[in-house]
Write a protein that holds these residues in place. Sequence first.
Motif, mmCIF file in Angstrom:
data_model
loop_
_atom_site.group_PDB
_atom_site.id
_atom_site.type_symbol
_atom_site.label_atom_id
_atom_site.label_comp_id
_atom_site.label_asym_id
_atom_site.label_seq_id
_atom_site.Cartn_x
_atom_site.Cartn_y
_atom_site.Cartn_z
ATOM 1 N N GLU A 482 0.823 -1.259 -0.055
ATOM 2 C CA GLU A 482 0.128 0.171 -0.059
ATOM 3 C C GLU A 482 0.907 1.188 0.029
ATOM 4 O O GLU A 482 1.688 1.279 0.901
ATOM 5 N N SER A 484 0.952 5.384 0.271
ATOM 6 C CA SER A 484 0.462 6.583 0.636
ATOM 7 C C SER A 484 1.434 7.706 -0.278
ATOM 8 O O SER A 484 2.570 7.915 0.019
ATOM 9 N N GLY A 609 -12.405 7.600 0.091
ATOM 10 C CA GLY A 609 -12.537 8.258 1.197
ATOM 11 C C GLY A 609 -11.038 7.990 1.929
ATOM 12 O O GLY A 609 -10.429 6.969 1.387
ATOM 13 N N THR A 611 -10.716 6.085 4.294
ATOM 14 C CA THR A 611 -10.541 4.655 4.902
ATOM 15 C C THR A 611 -10.172 3.815 4.087
ATOM 16 O O THR A 611 -9.973 2.642 4.131
ATOM 17 N N GLY A 612 -9.926 4.058 2.752
ATOM 18 C CA GLY A 612 -9.245 3.193 1.771
ATOM 19 C C GLY A 612 -10.043 2.730 0.885
ATOM 20 O O GLY A 612 -11.297 2.804 1.051
#
Length: 629
Positions: A482, A484, A609, A611-612
């Motif tokens: 993941e 970011s 959003g 929250t992923g």
Amino acid sequence: MALCIPVLSLLLLCSFFRRALSDRVEVLLPDVVEVREGGTASITCSFSIPGHSHYSYLHWLYEKNGRTNIYYMGQDRQFAYDTEYKDRIRMADNFTLLISEVTLQDERTFLCQIGAGPAGFGENRTELRVYKSPEPPDITVNDVGILVTDDETPEIAKCKSRNGYPTPNITWYKNRNSLHQGRDGVNIATTVIKESSGLYTVSSTLHSRLSKEDRNASFYCEVNYRLPGMDRMMESERVNVTILYPMESVTLVVESPSRLVMEGDRVVLRCKGDGNPPPAYTFLRVQEDPVDGAEMEEEIEASDGLLILESVRRNESVHYRCRALDFNSGVSLQADTMLSVNYLDAIQMWPESPVELSLGDNATIHCSAMGSRTLAFHWQWKGEVIALGPLLNLSSVDFKSSGHYSCVATVPGVPGLNASKGVTIVVKGPPLVSVKHHSLWVLVNDVINVTCEAFGHPAPEITWSVNGSVLHKRETHQVSSELSVQVTQELLRSGVMCYARNSLGSSEELIRLQEVTVTTHPTANNTVGPIQKERKREESKGVLIVAIIVCILAIAVLGAVLYFLYKKGKIPCGHSGKQDITKPGTQPEDIVVEMKSDKAPEETELLPGPTGEKPLPGDQGEKYIDLRN
Ligand SMILES: *[C@@H]1O[C@H](CO)[C@@H](O)[C@H](O)[C@H]1NC(C)=O
Ligand SMILES: *[C@@H]1O[C@H](CO)[C@@H](O)[C@H](O)[C@H]1NC(C)=O
Ligand SMILES: *[C@@H]1O[C@H](CO)[C@@H](O)[C@H](O)[C@H]1NC(C)=O
Ligand SMILES: *[C@@H]1O[C@H](CO)[C@@H](O)[C@H](O)[C@H]1NC(C)=O
Ligand SMILES: *[C@@H]1O[C@H](CO)[C@@H](O)[C@H](O)[C@H]1NC(C)=O
Ligand SMILES: *[C@@H]1O[C@H](CO)[C@@H](O)[C@H](O)[C@H]1NC(C)=O
Ligand SMILES: *[C@@H]1O[C@H](CO)[C@@H](O)[C@H](O)[C@H]1NC(C)=O
Ligand SMILES: *[C@@H]1O[C@H](CO)[C@@H](O)[C@H](O)[C@H]1NC(C)=O
Ligand SMILES: *[C@@H]1O[C@H](CO)[C@@H](O)[C@H](O)[C@H]1NC(C)=O
Ligand SMILES: *[C@@H]1O[C@H](CO)[C@@H](O)[C@H](O)[C@H]1NC(C)=O
């Protein structure tokens, strides 16, 4: 002449009456009177006297070497003579003689004599019989043991019954059947002893030929005797005889286990000869001499006809022999049995574990084992039987074919005898990359999270085209990462690239980023138009209130439209349609979102959003088989 006829008739009548009314005194006595020793005998005397005469006297006598008077009764007096009976007799009014405390000596004949003057006299006699019951019979058995081969009739048992009167009889029984002298080789010898008391003791000895079948026979004797008015009997206790018979056969059997024998069992072999006494047993292991093929016997320790083999091994699968020796007859017999110890060796498998395969390969795993019988094989994977037989065929393997398989071998008919061996299959291949969304709606300067997954073996390494904070996750056949990253103009142009790489190859996926256009509705003094690249956060409170009202109205209208579409089936139930139109979480409620894209709508997704990303039905990631299941 006329006068003569009545006279003659009278004379005839008179002579007729004289004849009919006997001219003799008639005395009636019972023939026999029975009495127990010590009891009271009563002898009844009744009589008839011709005419109207009365009896003049009554005499009681007994007969023994002549006659002896014992009692007299006349018209005026009655008395007992001075004899042995003087104190033991009396006479009842009905002329019955009562003799008390009767002894054996009283067994004699008593007479009653009646005198009747001119009518003469008459007498009659009674035999008094005295009885005494014997003691219960006493049996003694020949405890030496009876050899059935004997030609003579051996003594079986003796029976004795003491002190009876008169002589009791003894009858022999075998299993409730009476035995008779001279029949079936039976010989019964009886001796009678007269005790000084006059009572009799009877002894009987039973001799009989017996056979092997009589080994469970029981014998007893019965004494028969009489008491006044009845025949009686008493039985002795039952006795068993020990019958000795020569052995005729011997058997050797596997007594336990009752199923097929396998390695590790405790095996009990029983040898049994049918002779009595039991023969002496010897156990032997019989093998062939490897050189000349001759039989080789090796004695094994055992006791009482039982050979116990603890935890048998396959090399104990040989012939066992039992030899039984009957000492009495000198007969020696033997019996053989073959012991088959089932076994199952460890499983051999090839190729050996771990088996490495390439994606799409076909492979066959072979499993084999040596056992005492034809074996049955099956393969298990994840606790389920997936194949029968010794071969496991795998075709066009993929990553999810990896795992631990086991081959199980069993011996049909011998439950509990089984073996298993596992093999680990590893499917190797270059990585396969998947991303959840190929296209994302973003706002510049937002920090977005994107996820990339890769399958492959060896485990692939995931890298990204941009710098950012990265979180890696690793599962069995799958690696996920993941990222970011803050959205920049440059990133909007280039998109985010995910690279997966292992020693066998690499693959990549691009995630396109598309800018979201934010619009406010035309109300009050607010301007209408798209807001791009920048956030305007300085709206006045009044504008905000109006915007909220408009927004509520718009939501109500939108809700009505959605409900209408839902009713018409345009929106499938469960589709996350609401998420699609929800504004980004950081944004206040006065913003309505429009999508500006030159792509087909189904290829694009709004960033859901902070929250992923949420999995969506029909997600493109599903074109890869999910190996986690
Ligand atoms: C003796 O008595 C019996 C009956 O008890 C009778 O039958 C028999 O005739 C009698 N004998 C004589 C000689 O009277
Ligand atoms: C005679 O008398 C005795 C004793 O009184 C009695 O036991 C018996 O039954 C009588 N016998 C007969 C035939 O009446
Ligand atoms: C005789 O043998 C039977 C079985 O055959 C047995 O039940 C019984 O107890 C034995 N009796 C004696 C006195 O040994
Ligand atoms: C005894 O045996 C003899 C002859 O078998 C028989 O006549 C007699 O009645 C028997 N006695 C008893 C008391 O059973
Ligand atoms: C069986 O084999 C074992 C060794 O494997 C040996 O110790 C044993 O003596 C053998 N038994 C017989 C009966 O040959
Ligand atoms: C595997 O077997 C299938 C048929 O079962 C065949 O079509 C395929 O080409 C084989 N693959 C390989 C790599 O041999
Ligand atoms: C597995 O494949 C072999 C040939 O490779 C074939 O003979 C055998 O029948 C197959 N077994 C099964 C269970 O398909
Ligand atoms: C053999 O299989 C049975 C069940 O089928 C199992 O209970 C037993 O533990 C197995 N024994 C061995 C030695 O694998
Ligand atoms: C990522 O950061 C490193 C330094 O930390 C830099 O050398 C590299 O050029 C950067 N790569 C990108 C694509 O910005
Ligand atoms: C991205 O992930 C990080 C850590 O996993 C989390 O703290 C952050 O809120 C996420 N950002 C978004 C926009 O979802």
